[in-house]
Design an enzyme around this catalytic site. Structure first.
Site, PDB file in Angstrom:
ATOM      1  N   ARG A  12       0.850  -1.201   0.000  1.00  0.00           N
ATOM      2  CA  ARG A  12       0.000   0.000   0.000  1.00  0.00           C
ATOM      3  C   ARG A  12       0.885   1.251   0.000  1.00  0.00           C
ATOM      4  O   ARG A  12       2.112   1.151   0.055  1.00  0.00           O
ATOM      5  CB  ARG A  12      -0.947   0.005   1.213  1.00  0.00           C
ATOM      6  CG  ARG A  12      -0.265  -0.223   2.534  1.00  0.00           C
ATOM      7  CD  ARG A  12      -1.242  -0.758   3.607  1.00  0.00           C
ATOM      8  NE  ARG A  12      -0.516  -1.262   4.758  1.00  0.00           N
ATOM      9  CZ  ARG A  12      -0.183  -0.536   5.806  1.00  0.00           C
ATOM     10  NH1 ARG A  12      -0.525   0.730   5.871  1.00  0.00           N
ATOM     11  NH2 ARG A  12       0.502  -1.074   6.807  1.00  0.00           N
ATOM     12  N   GLY A  13       0.218   2.402  -0.048  1.00  0.00           N
ATOM     13  CA  GLY A  13       0.934   3.677   0.083  1.00  0.00           C
ATOM     14  C   GLY A  13       2.011   3.886  -0.973  1.00  0.00           C
ATOM     15  O   GLY A  13       1.835   3.561  -2.154  1.00  0.00           O
ATOM     16  N   TYR A 141      12.183   7.424  14.771  1.00  0.00           N
ATOM     17  CA  TYR A 141      12.037   7.447  13.309  1.00  0.00           C
ATOM     18  C   TYR A 141      13.159   8.281  12.663  1.00  0.00           C
ATOM     19  O   TYR A 141      13.772   7.863  11.669  1.00  0.00           O
ATOM     20  CB  TYR A 141      10.665   8.028  12.982  1.00  0.00           C
ATOM     21  CG  TYR A 141      10.266   8.045  11.532  1.00  0.00           C
ATOM     22  CD1 TYR A 141       9.937   6.862  10.863  1.00  0.00           C
ATOM     23  CD2 TYR A 141      10.171   9.245  10.831  1.00  0.00           C
ATOM     24  CE1 TYR A 141       9.533   6.893   9.532  1.00  0.00           C
ATOM     25  CE2 TYR A 141       9.763   9.281   9.512  1.00  0.00           C
ATOM     26  CZ  TYR A 141       9.444   8.097   8.863  1.00  0.00           C
ATOM     27  OH  TYR A 141       9.040   8.140   7.544  1.00  0.00           O
ATOM     28  N   LYS A 145      15.920   6.950  10.047  1.00  0.00           N
ATOM     29  CA  LYS A 145      15.996   7.509   8.689  1.00  0.00           C
ATOM     30  C   LYS A 145      17.330   8.228   8.452  1.00  0.00           C
ATOM     31  O   LYS A 145      17.854   8.215   7.335  1.00  0.00           O
ATOM     32  CB  LYS A 145      14.815   8.445   8.434  1.00  0.00           C
ATOM     33  CG  LYS A 145      13.450   7.727   8.411  1.00  0.00           C
ATOM     34  CD  LYS A 145      13.358   6.729   7.284  1.00  0.00           C
ATOM     35  CE  LYS A 145      11.953   6.158   7.117  1.00  0.00           C
ATOM     36  NZ  LYS A 145      11.860   5.183   6.029  1.00  0.00           N
TER      37      LYS A 145
HETATM   38  P1  NDP Z   1       2.235   2.861   4.845  1.00  0.00           P
HETATM   39  O1  NDP Z   1       2.010   2.730   6.310  1.00  0.00           O
HETATM   40  O2  NDP Z   1       1.128   3.288   3.967  1.00  0.00           O
HETATM   41  O3  NDP Z   1       2.814   1.469   4.267  1.00  0.00           O
HETATM   42  C1  NDP Z   1       3.881   0.840   4.928  1.00  0.00           C
HETATM   43  C2  NDP Z   1       4.332  -0.352   4.115  1.00  0.00           C
HETATM   44  O4  NDP Z   1       5.453  -0.965   4.785  1.00  0.00           O
HETATM   45  C3  NDP Z   1       3.253  -1.420   4.014  1.00  0.00           C
HETATM   46  O5  NDP Z   1       3.369  -2.053   2.771  1.00  0.00           O
HETATM   47  C4  NDP Z   1       3.633  -2.390   5.128  1.00  0.00           C
HETATM   48  O6  NDP Z   1       3.197  -3.723   4.906  1.00  0.00           O
HETATM   49  C5  NDP Z   1       5.149  -2.338   5.033  1.00  0.00           C
HETATM   50  N1  NDP Z   1       5.798  -2.771   6.271  1.00  0.00           N
HETATM   51  C6  NDP Z   1       5.799  -2.140   7.471  1.00  0.00           C
HETATM   52  N2  NDP Z   1       6.507  -2.844   8.374  1.00  0.00           N
HETATM   53  C7  NDP Z   1       6.957  -3.955   7.721  1.00  0.00           C
HETATM   54  C8  NDP Z   1       7.749  -5.065   8.101  1.00  0.00           C
HETATM   55  N3  NDP Z   1       8.222  -5.189   9.364  1.00  0.00           N
HETATM   56  N4  NDP Z   1       8.008  -6.021   7.188  1.00  0.00           N
HETATM   57  C9  NDP Z   1       7.515  -5.920   5.918  1.00  0.00           C
HETATM   58  N5  NDP Z   1       6.789  -4.896   5.492  1.00  0.00           N
HETATM   59  C10 NDP Z   1       6.499  -3.916   6.387  1.00  0.00           C
HETATM   60  O7  NDP Z   1       3.493   3.835   4.719  1.00  0.00           O
HETATM   61  P2  NDP Z   1       3.929   4.856   3.572  1.00  0.00           P
HETATM   62  O8  NDP Z   1       3.592   4.316   2.249  1.00  0.00           O
HETATM   63  O9  NDP Z   1       3.481   6.199   3.963  1.00  0.00           O
HETATM   64  O10 NDP Z   1       5.512   4.832   3.792  1.00  0.00           O
HETATM   65  C11 NDP Z   1       6.396   4.093   2.981  1.00  0.00           C
HETATM   66  C12 NDP Z   1       7.818   4.548   3.298  1.00  0.00           C
HETATM   67  O11 NDP Z   1       7.925   5.941   3.070  1.00  0.00           O
HETATM   68  C13 NDP Z   1       8.216   4.319   4.756  1.00  0.00           C
HETATM   69  O12 NDP Z   1       9.566   3.934   4.817  1.00  0.00           O
HETATM   70  C14 NDP Z   1       8.032   5.680   5.375  1.00  0.00           C
HETATM   71  O13 NDP Z   1       8.855   5.872   6.495  1.00  0.00           O
HETATM   72  C15 NDP Z   1       8.443   6.572   4.221  1.00  0.00           C
HETATM   73  N6  NDP Z   1       7.943   7.934   4.306  1.00  0.00           N
HETATM   74  C16 NDP Z   1       6.594   8.190   4.350  1.00  0.00           C
HETATM   75  C17 NDP Z   1       6.143   9.495   4.456  1.00  0.00           C
HETATM   76  C18 NDP Z   1       4.687   9.860   4.493  1.00  0.00           C
HETATM   77  O14 NDP Z   1       4.403  11.047   4.731  1.00  0.00           O
HETATM   78  N7  NDP Z   1       3.779   8.944   4.267  1.00  0.00           N
HETATM   79  C19 NDP Z   1       7.092  10.616   4.548  1.00  0.00           C
HETATM   80  C20 NDP Z   1       8.467  10.228   4.510  1.00  0.00           C
HETATM   81  C21 NDP Z   1       8.856   8.940   4.388  1.00  0.00           C
HETATM   82  P3  NDP Z   1       1.769  -4.263   5.483  1.00  0.00           P
HETATM   83  O15 NDP Z   1       0.729  -3.697   4.580  1.00  0.00           O
HETATM   84  O16 NDP Z   1       1.866  -5.721   5.362  1.00  0.00           O
HETATM   85  O17 NDP Z   1       1.650  -3.772   6.885  1.00  0.00           O
END
Ligand code: NDP
Length: 234
Positions: A12-13, A141, A145
């Site tokens: 997702r995301g 966090y 990062k």
């Molecule tokens: P989401 O919470 O929407 O998605 C997180 C994703 O990471 C999901 O696919 C989740 O899988 C997966 N995930 C989390 N923990 C694990 C794990 N232990 N093992 C395997 N998969 C894992 O986050 P975003 O899309 O917003 O964020 C994606 C990246 O971007 C992250 O690294 C975040 O720190 C970074 N980021 C995001 C920002 C924002 O504003 N959104 C800003 C700056 C950076 P599952 O669905 O199975 O839980």
């Protein structure tokens, strides 16, 4: 030519948008996440915890066995567990460090073995502007990062002569599940962004696509902020 691309956190995301970007370009995408969900069109989707190095190594080995050498790895999986440092529990600290930093290292290391043999590849870490601007409540966090930047720059030098580039994309505030509980604070934060809007997952996918492309072949060890100007400050 169709590339073998691994994307962690692709369910997702931002990760899903990145996976869709490469699928649209005709690449073969392997998606990793805890749930095992993945956008339509992925060649393979595996459920694992990126903080489990043995599971991660097995998953990358399976991807290589089924799809051949890894051309691109996007290290995107991440979590937040915000809280002021004085009240932050050991568990809150550890969960974020193990997913966002340990997991990133395990992923890059596993993919590197394949890339070094092929003498080419691109590793892209999804960082954050959090360590650059200082966000209260994000000590865990921001530390994780910031660690990615050091990790990427050290790796970049280790593998530069092998034709492998290593870079970081640092997003600002992007509309995903991770930022869905900001509520009214969202408008306040949007007002702090010079471009006047939160980012969308697609805004990040394009930057990742560029770094993985031949146009970026001479870029390594770089940190590219994609934040609508948020990290410029006031
Ligand atoms: P989401 O919470 O929407 O998605 C997180 C994703 O990471 C999901 O696919 C989740 O899988 C997966 N995930 C989390 N923990 C694990 C794990 N232990 N093992 C395997 N998969 C894992 O986050 P975003 O899309 O917003 O964020 C994606 C990246 O971007 C992250 O690294 C975040 O720190 C970074 N980021 C995001 C920002 C924002 O504003 N959104 C800003 C700056 C950076 P599952 O669905 O199975 O839980």
């Amino acid at each position: 030519m169709s590339r073998h691309v691994i994307v962690t956190g692709a369910s997702r995301g931002i990760g899903a948008a990145i996976a869709e970007f490469f699928i649209a370009a005709g690449d073969r995408v392997v998606a990793f996440s805890r749930s095992g969900d993945a956008p339509e069109g992925c060649a393979l989707s595996l459920s694992l915890d990126v903080a489990d190095s043995a599971a991660l190594n097995d998953a990358v080995k399976r991807a290589v066995a089924e799809l051949g050498p890894v051309d691109v790895v996007v290290v995107n999986a991440g979590v937040t567990k915000d809280g002021l440092a004085l009240r932050m529990s050991d568990e809150q600290w550890r969960e974020v460090l193990s997913t966002d930093l340990d997991g990133a290292f395990y992923t890059a290391r596993a993919a590197l073995a394949s890339m070094v043999r092929a003498r080419q590849g691109s590793i892209i870490f999804i960082g954050s502007i959090s360590p650059f601007i200082g966000v209260p409540g994000q000590a865990n966090y921001a530390a994780a990062k910031a660690g990615l930047v050091g990790l990427a720059r050290a790796l970049a030098k280790e593998v530069a002569t092998r034709g492998i580039t290593v870079n970081v994309v640092a997003p600002g505030l992007i509309e995903t599940d991770m930022t869905s509980d900001l509520g009214a604070a969202k408008d306040q934060m949007a007002a702090m962004i010079p471009m006047g809007r939160l980012g969308q997952p697609d805004d990040i996918a394009g930057v990742v696509g560029f770094l993985a492309s031949n146009h970026a072949r001479y870029i390594t060890g770089a940190v590219l902020c994609a934040d609508g100007g948020l990290s410029l400050g006031h």
